[in-house]
Design a protein around this motif. Structure first.
Motif, PDB file in Angstrom:
ATOM      1  N   VAL A 194       0.849  -1.188   0.000  1.00 24.89           N
ATOM      2  CA  VAL A 194       0.000   0.000   0.000  1.00 24.89           C
ATOM      3  C   VAL A 194       0.886   1.240   0.000  1.00 24.89           C
ATOM      4  O   VAL A 194       1.944   1.261   0.621  1.00 24.89           O
ATOM      5  CB  VAL A 194      -0.960   0.030   1.201  1.00 24.89           C
ATOM      6  CG1 VAL A 194      -1.906  -1.159   1.153  1.00 24.89           C
ATOM      7  CG2 VAL A 194      -0.222   0.074   2.520  1.00 24.89           C
ATOM      8  N   SER A 195       0.435   2.241  -0.710  1.00 24.46           N
ATOM      9  CA  SER A 195       1.173   3.499  -0.810  1.00 24.46           C
ATOM     10  C   SER A 195       0.515   4.558   0.048  1.00 24.46           C
ATOM     11  O   SER A 195      -0.718   4.673   0.077  1.00 24.46           O
ATOM     12  CB  SER A 195       1.225   3.964  -2.263  1.00 24.46           C
ATOM     13  OG  SER A 195       1.649   5.307  -2.351  1.00 24.46           O
ATOM     14  N   LEU A 196       1.346   5.353   0.733  1.00 24.38           N
ATOM     15  CA  LEU A 196       0.868   6.433   1.592  1.00 24.38           C
ATOM     16  C   LEU A 196       1.628   7.708   1.278  1.00 24.38           C
ATOM     17  O   LEU A 196       2.847   7.685   1.076  1.00 24.38           O
ATOM     18  CB  LEU A 196       1.090   6.091   3.064  1.00 24.38           C
ATOM     19  CG  LEU A 196       0.480   4.786   3.591  1.00 24.38           C
ATOM     20  CD1 LEU A 196       1.017   4.485   4.982  1.00 24.38           C
ATOM     21  CD2 LEU A 196      -1.033   4.889   3.625  1.00 24.38           C
ATOM     22  N   ASN A 197       0.929   8.825   1.258  1.00 25.50           N
ATOM     23  CA  ASN A 197       1.562  10.138   1.160  1.00 25.50           C
ATOM     24  C   ASN A 197       1.702  10.673   2.583  1.00 25.50           C
ATOM     25  O   ASN A 197       0.754  11.212   3.155  1.00 25.50           O
ATOM     26  CB  ASN A 197       0.728  11.076   0.299  1.00 25.50           C
ATOM     27  CG  ASN A 197       0.851  10.752  -1.176  1.00 25.50           C
ATOM     28  OD1 ASN A 197       1.715  11.282  -1.866  1.00 25.50           O
ATOM     29  ND2 ASN A 197       0.007   9.847  -1.654  1.00 25.50           N
ATOM     30  N   ALA A 198       2.871  10.514   3.144  1.00 25.41           N
ATOM     31  CA  ALA A 198       3.066  10.712   4.581  1.00 25.41           C
ATOM     32  C   ALA A 198       2.663  12.096   5.067  1.00 25.41           C
ATOM     33  O   ALA A 198       1.877  12.230   6.011  1.00 25.41           O
ATOM     34  CB  ALA A 198       4.520  10.426   4.946  1.00 25.41           C
TER      35      ALA A 198
ATOM     36  N   ILE B 136      -1.515   6.113  11.281  1.00 29.94           N
ATOM     37  CA  ILE B 136      -2.195   5.623  10.080  1.00 29.94           C
ATOM     38  C   ILE B 136      -1.532   4.351   9.562  1.00 29.94           C
ATOM     39  O   ILE B 136      -2.208   3.353   9.262  1.00 29.94           O
ATOM     40  CB  ILE B 136      -2.214   6.716   8.997  1.00 29.94           C
ATOM     41  CG1 ILE B 136      -3.190   7.821   9.388  1.00 29.94           C
ATOM     42  CG2 ILE B 136      -2.585   6.133   7.637  1.00 29.94           C
ATOM     43  CD1 ILE B 136      -3.235   8.983   8.439  1.00 29.94           C
ATOM     44  N   VAL B 137      -0.218   4.352   9.461  1.00 31.05           N
ATOM     45  CA  VAL B 137       0.452   3.166   8.932  1.00 31.05           C
ATOM     46  C   VAL B 137       0.328   1.995   9.898  1.00 31.05           C
ATOM     47  O   VAL B 137       0.197   0.831   9.489  1.00 31.05           O
ATOM     48  CB  VAL B 137       1.923   3.489   8.584  1.00 31.05           C
ATOM     49  CG1 VAL B 137       2.776   3.661   9.824  1.00 31.05           C
ATOM     50  CG2 VAL B 137       2.520   2.406   7.691  1.00 31.05           C
ATOM     51  N   GLN B 138       0.322   2.268  11.200  1.00 30.15           N
ATOM     52  CA  GLN B 138       0.115   1.198  12.176  1.00 30.15           C
ATOM     53  C   GLN B 138      -1.280   0.600  12.042  1.00 30.15           C
ATOM     54  O   GLN B 138      -1.460  -0.623  12.108  1.00 30.15           O
ATOM     55  CB  GLN B 138       0.313   1.739  13.593  1.00 30.15           C
ATOM     56  CG  GLN B 138       1.754   2.029  13.964  1.00 30.15           C
ATOM     57  CD  GLN B 138       1.858   2.666  15.337  1.00 30.15           C
ATOM     58  OE1 GLN B 138       1.082   3.547  15.689  1.00 30.15           O
ATOM     59  NE2 GLN B 138       2.838   2.237  16.121  1.00 30.15           N
TER      60      GLN B 138
END
Length: 622
Positions: free
Chosen positions: A178-182, A339-341
């Motif tokens: 999954v891609s995230l825009n931090a 969010i990533v967790q």
């Protein structure tokens, strides 16, 4: 004197075997003595004509499509490169942008068919963008707002596409990241995102207020957007392009400045004024026109200067589309971490990749009080802010520059350290939740511009001829925290040989930019070259060359994006990826072996050739 690296690699790597179904390795897949730093012979040694061969050879890392003439020297470097090829590993990654592809994944049936198509076409890795720059998400989150609609395309409220992607990736044997825009929490063009309600989180920009000042000390502001009329009478319009000057406007007044700052001409009609070489023209209305008439007689010396202003990024919407937050703000970091967790706890994904917004908004960010206090604590003293970091300058030609302060280097190093430390925290937390989860990073391939964004994606030990790559900055490198790195090599020209034949810079190629990324991460992670599918619209043969270039220069390819009119190109991918391969990052333990060998080689004094720097284009891959 160190041992030649080739001998050490052979010693440490041990014997390798080639699977029976693997085509014999071609010369371009081997590490030559020249590529890894063999000992030179006498300078007057006679030329061995039998040993002379071209630096360029036909590369067939994708043997089921036509080969491509590529640079065997630059592409042969590195233990990661050697290991991936000897073990028949190659990433074949497709990126699914969140907002551009809503109508391709907004039902379960669409995802089922899409993942089948991706599998049939030979890809082995899928990147699904679940948090775009708007800061909204497309999974069931208790933290971030849900994306419901984009440009008229609707995502049903009760539908969780990520859960279906996870299931279908298992069914089809695809590696799912999954891609995230931090650090982006809003979209300028649609004014959506949680960052608009959290102004204290927004990055604060250090903006130069442009001023024209007379010898008597009187000043008037200049509109920062050049070569277009100012929006009102409170600022002067600045022009450096003669063709952009407006026709005469009643009540306006125009003056021209030489490169030394002297007034060359002062007229009522701006349409008739001459543009001095390396100078500018300033036009005023109302109060601006009065200021010019009273202070700018021909021959007068005027000063162009700046005054520091600090504004939240939402107050400068013309500058960039993402609403960037302040990475130095611990609340921002904790939110991004939460969010990533949440995703890794809730979904059985294979990995997480941060998109290009894992960075600061630019050289002029962040200059908030929060960041100032944190940086002053770091250096251990109060600073003259922002001049101790840098101050903007303005020439009579209206060119903006900077004068670096005493703490400029410390500031640039510290920002890169902030990003690196955040990534280390993310990695540590993810591994506690799900030890096998992978952590990746995407960034633009032109490393030369990334210092101004605080993102040092190179290895800490990387040694190259970039002026900012001091020992202190080197230590901020984060390649060793990554399981894979995707470099945005978004160029329409695939190979160095093609660029040479066309008389264009070799740095503006997939091959050259991929080589540089592979060298800079220095065997600390896998490197994949990202290509832009839209660069090859209607050009299937060009796409084949691009795929060969990416896989020849690095350990795989990332194709961006599914939305880029991919339908006519599915057959190209099927042909290119006919022989199945596993992605290097999906093979447990192999990267650890590469790093261990790299450490052993370094301890034994292994020598490397210089890192070749062929400049890329600014903004490539952003």
């Amino acid at each position: 004197m160190g041992f030649p690296l080739l001998a050490l690699v052979s010693l440490l790597a041990g014997p390798t075997s080639t699977p029976k179904d693997v085509p014999t390795q071609r010369p371009d897949t081997q590490l030559s003595a020249l590529a890894v730093g063999g000992e030179p012979g006498p300078v007057d040694a006679p030329l061995n004509l039998a040993a002379v061969k071209s630096r360029f050879a036909l590369s067939t890392q994708l043997p089921t499509i036509p080969g491509l003439m590529m640079d065997t020297v630059g592409n042969g470097w590195g233990l990661a490169q050697q290991t991936a090829r000897s073990r028949y590993l190659q990433a074949r990654m497709i990126w699914i942008d969140c907002t551009a592809n809503i109508d391709r994944y907004n039902t379960e049936e669409k995802i089922v068919e899409l993942m089948k198509r991706i599998k049939i076409s030979g890809f082995n890795t899928v990147v699904f963008d679940v948090k775009p720059i708007s800061g909204q998400v497309v999974y069931n989150s208790k933290i971030a707002p849900r994306l419901r609609e984009w440009r008229g395309k609707v995502l049903p409220v009760d539908f969780d596409p990520l859960a279906i992607f996870v299931r279908e990736s298992k069914i089809n044997g695809l590696n799912l990241n999954v891609s995230l825009n931090a650090f982006s929490e809003g979209h300028r063009d649609f004014k959506v995102g949680p960052g608009y309600d959290r102004q204290s989180w927004q990055t604060v920009l250090y903006e130069p207020r442009l001023l024209l000042t007379s010898a008597a000390g009187r000043s008037f502001p200049i509109n920062p957007i050049l070569n277009k009329p100012a929006p009102d009478e409170t600022t002067l319009s600045g022009f450096t392009d003669r063709s952009k000057l407006p026709a005469s406007t009643p009540g306006s007044y125009a003056v021209s400045l030489t490169k030394a700052g002297f007034v060359a001409e002062a007229v009522e009609n701006s349409a008739s004024i001459l543009m001095p070489k390396d100078g500018s023209v300033l036009v005023g209305m109302g109060a601006g026109a009065t200021f010019l008439r009273e202070t700018c007689q021909p021959g007068a010396r005027m000063t162009t200067e700046t005054q520091a202003e600090f504004v939240p990024i939402s107050a400068r919407p013309e500058q960039q589309v993402p609403l960037m937050m302040n990475p130095s703000n611990l609340q921002v970091q904790n939110y991004a971490l939460s969010i990533v967790q949440e995703i890794v706890k809730s979904y059985d994904i294979d990995g997480v990749i941060y998109d290009d917004r894992l960075r600061y908004a630019g050289l002029n960010a962040d200059f908030s009080t929060t960041t100032q206090q944190a940086f002053e604590s770091y250096v251990g003293r109060r600073l003259s802010w922002p001049d101790d970091v840098f101050r903007f300058t303005l020439t009579p030609a209206l060119n903006k520059g900077i004068v670096v302060g005493q703490y400029y280097d410390a500031w640039m190093n510290w920002r890169a350290q902030v990003i690196r430390n955040f990534m280390a925290t993310v990695r540590r937390n993810l591994k506690l939740i799900r030890p096998k989860v992978q952590l990746g990073l995407y960034a633009g391939s032109w490393y030369g511009e990334y210092q101004r964004f605080g993102n040092n994606w190179a290895a800490p030990e990387s040694d190259a001829g970039f002026w900012f790559l001091t020992p202190e900055y080197q230590r901020t490198g984060m390649a060793s925290l990554l399981d894979f790195f995707v470099a945005g090599c978004y160029y329409p020209q695939p190979s160095i040989a093609q660029a040479m034949a066309n008389g264009t810079p070799i740095g503006l190629t997939i091959e050259s930019s991929g080589q540089l990324a592979n060298r800079l991460v220095r065997d600390q992670t896998w490197t994949y070259a990202g290509i832009m599918l839209s660069d090859y619209k209607g050009n299937p043969d060009g796409l084949k060359d691009a795929l060969q270039a990416a896989c020849g220069a690095t350990q795989g390819v990332m194709v961006f994006d599914l939305s880029h009119d991919i339908e006519p190109m599915w057959e190209v991918f099927r042909q290119a990826f006919t022989d199945p391969r596993k992605a290097p990052h999906a093979e447990p333990g192999v990267l650890a072996e590469v790093r261990k060998k790299r450490t052993q080689v370094d301890k034994l004094g292994g020598k490397e050739p210089p890192t070749i720097i062929s400049a890329g284009a600014i903004g490539t891959g952003f």
